[in-house]
Write a protein that holds these residues in place. Structure first.
Motif, PDB file in Angstrom:
ATOM      1  N   ILE A  61       0.864  -1.189   0.000  1.00 49.73           N
ATOM      2  CA  ILE A  61       0.000   0.000   0.000  1.00 49.73           C
ATOM      3  C   ILE A  61       0.893   1.229   0.000  1.00 49.73           C
ATOM      4  CG2 ILE A  61      -1.742   1.312   1.255  1.00 49.73           C
ATOM      5  CD1 ILE A  61      -2.757  -1.268   2.437  1.00 49.73           C
ATOM      6  N   LYS A  62       0.710   2.096  -0.974  1.00 46.66           N
ATOM      7  CA  LYS A  62       1.550   3.275  -1.100  1.00 46.66           C
ATOM      8  C   LYS A  62       0.694   4.538  -1.164  1.00 46.66           C
ATOM      9  CE  LYS A  62       5.383   0.868  -3.309  1.00 46.66           C
ATOM     10  NZ  LYS A  62       6.252   1.019  -2.131  1.00 46.66           N
ATOM     11  N   GLN A  63       1.314   5.635  -0.801  1.00 50.85           N
ATOM     12  CA  GLN A  63       0.616   6.911  -0.684  1.00 50.85           C
ATOM     13  C   GLN A  63       1.356   7.947  -1.529  1.00 50.85           C
ATOM     14  OE1 GLN A  63       0.047   7.920   3.407  1.00 50.85           O
ATOM     15  NE2 GLN A  63      -0.505  10.031   3.002  1.00 50.85           N
ATOM     16  N   PHE A  64       0.663   8.519  -2.510  1.00 51.66           N
ATOM     17  CA  PHE A  64       1.258   9.505  -3.408  1.00 51.66           C
ATOM     18  C   PHE A  64       0.476  10.811  -3.351  1.00 51.66           C
ATOM     19  CE2 PHE A  64       3.131   5.697  -5.076  1.00 51.66           C
ATOM     20  CZ  PHE A  64       4.344   6.090  -5.613  1.00 51.66           C
ATOM     21  N   ARG A  65       1.214  11.909  -3.312  1.00 51.94           N
ATOM     22  CA  ARG A  65       0.566  13.222  -3.238  1.00 51.94           C
ATOM     23  C   ARG A  65       0.217  13.736  -4.628  1.00 51.94           C
ATOM     24  NH1 ARG A  65       2.456  18.189   0.669  1.00 51.94           N
ATOM     25  NH2 ARG A  65       0.541  19.411   0.448  1.00 51.94           N
ATOM     26  N   ILE A  66      -0.905  14.429  -4.705  1.00 50.47           N
ATOM     27  CA  ILE A  66      -1.348  15.031  -5.961  1.00 50.47           C
ATOM     28  C   ILE A  66      -0.726  16.424  -6.079  1.00 50.47           C
ATOM     29  CG2 ILE A  66      -3.329  15.860  -7.275  1.00 50.47           C
ATOM     30  CD1 ILE A  66      -3.310  12.890  -7.104  1.00 50.47           C
ATOM     31  N   LEU A  67       0.203  16.569  -7.019  1.00 51.49           N
ATOM     32  CA  LEU A  67       0.851  17.854  -7.256  1.00 51.49           C
ATOM     33  C   LEU A  67       0.174  18.584  -8.412  1.00 51.49           C
ATOM     34  CD1 LEU A  67       4.614  16.777  -7.018  1.00 51.49           C
ATOM     35  CD2 LEU A  67       3.152  17.652  -5.195  1.00 51.49           C
ATOM     36  N   LYS A  68       0.511  19.858  -8.544  1.00 49.67           N
ATOM     37  CA  LYS A  68      -0.022  20.655  -9.650  1.00 49.67           C
ATOM     38  C   LYS A  68       0.389  20.019 -10.975  1.00 49.67           C
ATOM     39  CE  LYS A  68      -0.128  25.384 -11.435  1.00 49.67           C
ATOM     40  NZ  LYS A  68       0.349  26.776 -11.263  1.00 49.67           N
ATOM     41  N   GLY A  69      -0.567  19.874 -11.880  1.00 53.44           N
ATOM     42  CA  GLY A  69      -0.294  19.263 -13.174  1.00 53.44           C
ATOM     43  C   GLY A  69      -0.617  17.783 -13.217  1.00 53.44           C
ATOM     44  N   ASN A  70      -0.979  17.188 -12.078  1.00 53.11           N
ATOM     45  CA  ASN A  70      -1.336  15.768 -12.051  1.00 53.11           C
ATOM     46  C   ASN A  70      -2.617  15.548 -12.869  1.00 53.11           C
ATOM     47  OD1 ASN A  70      -2.675  13.239 -10.909  1.00 53.11           O
ATOM     48  ND2 ASN A  70      -0.723  13.215  -9.819  1.00 53.11           N
ATOM     49  N   PRO A  71      -2.658  14.503 -13.702  1.00 53.88           N
ATOM     50  CA  PRO A  71      -3.825  14.294 -14.577  1.00 53.88           C
ATOM     51  C   PRO A  71      -5.116  13.948 -13.832  1.00 53.88           C
ATOM     52  CG  PRO A  71      -2.308  12.431 -14.696  1.00 53.88           C
ATOM     53  CD  PRO A  71      -1.605  13.515 -13.942  1.00 53.88           C
ATOM     54  N   PHE A  72      -5.004  13.607 -12.518  1.00 50.08           N
ATOM     55  CA  PHE A  72      -6.204  13.212 -11.777  1.00 50.08           C
ATOM     56  C   PHE A  72      -6.819  14.367 -10.979  1.00 50.08           C
ATOM     57  CE2 PHE A  72      -3.751   9.327 -12.382  1.00 50.08           C
ATOM     58  CZ  PHE A  72      -4.709   8.491 -12.942  1.00 50.08           C
ATOM     59  N   ILE A  73      -6.221  15.559 -11.047  1.00 49.55           N
ATOM     60  CA  ILE A  73      -6.786  16.719 -10.352  1.00 49.55           C
ATOM     61  C   ILE A  73      -8.158  17.063 -10.940  1.00 49.55           C
ATOM     62  CG2 ILE A  73      -6.543  19.213  -9.996  1.00 49.55           C
ATOM     63  CD1 ILE A  73      -3.626  18.890  -9.648  1.00 49.55           C
ATOM     64  N   LYS A  74      -9.114  17.369 -10.043  1.00 51.56           N
ATOM     65  CA  LYS A  74     -10.495  17.748 -10.407  1.00 51.56           C
ATOM     66  C   LYS A  74     -11.241  16.617 -11.117  1.00 51.56           C
ATOM     67  CE  LYS A  74      -9.489  22.693 -10.654  1.00 51.56           C
ATOM     68  NZ  LYS A  74      -9.549  23.934 -11.467  1.00 51.56           N
ATOM     69  N   GLN A  75     -10.792  15.408 -10.914  1.00 58.30           N
ATOM     70  CA  GLN A  75     -11.464  14.255 -11.498  1.00 58.30           C
ATOM     71  C   GLN A  75     -12.206  13.502 -10.398  1.00 58.30           C
ATOM     72  OE1 GLN A  75      -9.686  12.001 -14.856  1.00 58.30           O
ATOM     73  NE2 GLN A  75      -9.627  10.283 -13.418  1.00 58.30           N
ATOM     74  N   GLU A  76     -13.343  12.903 -10.728  1.00 52.57           N
ATOM     75  CA  GLU A  76     -14.116  12.150  -9.752  1.00 52.57           C
ATOM     76  C   GLU A  76     -13.330  10.926  -9.278  1.00 52.57           C
ATOM     77  OE1 GLU A  76     -17.914  11.195 -11.323  1.00 52.57           O
ATOM     78  OE2 GLU A  76     -18.607  13.282 -11.349  1.00 52.57           O
ATOM     79  N   TYR A  77     -13.529  10.609  -8.003  1.00 54.05           N
ATOM     80  CA  TYR A  77     -12.787   9.503  -7.390  1.00 54.05           C
ATOM     81  C   TYR A  77     -13.030   8.175  -8.118  1.00 54.05           C
ATOM     82  CZ  TYR A  77     -11.170   6.199  -3.815  1.00 54.05           C
ATOM     83  OH  TYR A  77     -10.521   5.187  -3.170  1.00 54.05           O
TER      84      TYR A  77
END
Length: 351
Positions: free
Chosen positions: A269-285
């Motif tokens: 199990i890994k944990q990654f932070r969403i940075l600016k420019g990430n393709p999943f920003i503002k996308q539904e879970y």
């Protein structure tokens, strides 16, 4: 080296310099009365003494008087002593530098690392997991016998070792403790851990502490004392043991997934932070869930969001939950998928 030792060396140096100048002047005094003597002035006397003391021995200038030759013998014997002292002192300096480096007196430039106070076999298992996860660790031990073992076990690029009394808080600066991400207090018993945390907080206010407890009832006490994470070893062990009794496959999978993966097919199990420019920003879970599974064979299991200064874990949130910049996505993946996710997220795992 103590200040008194420096003072002693300084006085010895002054005494030798005075004796040396005295001999040079006496040599010149004896030689100036000898007709056609090679040593004609004070400059010649200094030249002869330096050439002799450095064992160069050009032979262009030599004493002509009996007294001058006696002084020449003194210079010869002094040269032997000087070289012996210099070699001894040089060896001592090199030895001290190596020893200080070995016990961490030169400090470390590690940042965002983990500081482990105390070395035990349990601590070793924790450190091994941290290293596999790519984290740097600074180990503080008050047992001199542990130093050689630690140097044999770990690369100095990954693990910094400091030999120090735990109560010597000023020396903890050598471990760059103020710039670490967390401090794991790995002392013998819960009481020692609690007292130590209360004392160290007087010197370092902003540290994040992690402890393991023998007594689970003390968890809230440690939290109130400023500990970020207080974990009961017995509680975790009992849960895993009970799981093995009635659902062994789940227990085995849980144990494996908690450990850092070694093989490409091992899961974690890994944990990654969403940075600016990430393709999943503002996308539904839920949409991100399907895309991650389809494109990278990664299973999204939750999201962490900082709200009012506190991190909140959203375990598999409902539809229409929008991913935001700064969120952390928690995912199950193997090592092969991890390398792909790192490229997409442009960041390493962890907080």
């Amino acid at each position: 080296m103590r200040i008194s030792n420096y003072k002693k060396l300084f006085l010895i140096g002054i005494a030798f310099l005075a004796f040396y100048i005295f001999l040079v002047f006496r040599l010149w005094g004896y030689e100036q009365y000898v007709q056609d003597a090679p040593i004609k002035n004070l400059s010649d006397a200094f030249w002869y003494s330096i050439v002799t003391l450095t064992t160069v021995g050009y032979g262009d200038i030599v004493p002509a008087s009996e007294e001058g030759r006696i002084i020449g013998y003194i210079f010869l014997f002094l040269s032997i002593g000087i070289y012996g002292i210099l070699i001894g002192q040089f060896s001592t300096v090199i030895s001290n530098i190596n020893e200080n480096n070995k016990i961490g007196m030169h400090g470390t430039s590690f940042q965002n690392h983990i500081v482990v106070i105390g070395w035990t076999q349990f601590g070793k298992t924790v450190i091994d997991q941290l290293i596999r996860a790519g984290r740097k660790v600074a180990v503080v031990t008050k047992n001199r016998d542990n130093i050689d073992l630690l140097h044999e076990l770990y690369d100095k690029k990954q693990v910094f070792i400091l030999y120090s009394d735990y109560e010597n808080f000023e020396l903890l600066d050598k471990a760059n403790i103020e710039h670490c991400s967390s401090v794991f207090i790995n002392l013998e018993n819960d009481t020692d851990k609690l007292v130590y945390i209360l004392n160290i907080k007087k010197h370092f206010e902003n540290l994040q502490f992690v402890v393991t407890l023998e007594n689970a009832n003390l968890k809230q006490t440690f939290i109130n004392a400023g500990v970020k994470y207080a974990i009961s070893k017995n509680e975790i062990t009992s849960r895993l043991l009970a799981s093995y009794m009635f659902e062994p496959d789940v227990a085995q999978y849980s144990e494996e997934i908690l450990a850092y993966p070694i093989e490409e097919t091992d899961y974690d199990i890994k944990q990654f932070r969403i940075l600016k420019g990430n393709p999943f920003i503002k996308q539904e879970y839920d949409k991100s869930f399907y895309e991650l599974k389809k494109m990278y064979n990664v299973i999204l299991i939750g999201l962490v969001r900082e709200e009012n200064g506190q991190k909140t874990v959203h375990k598999n949130p409902q539809d229409n939950f929008i991913i935001q910049e700064g969120d952390f996505l928690m995912m199950i993946m193997n090592r092969a998928a991890e390398s792909k996710i790192r490229k997409v997220f442009s960041i390493k795992e962890g907080i």
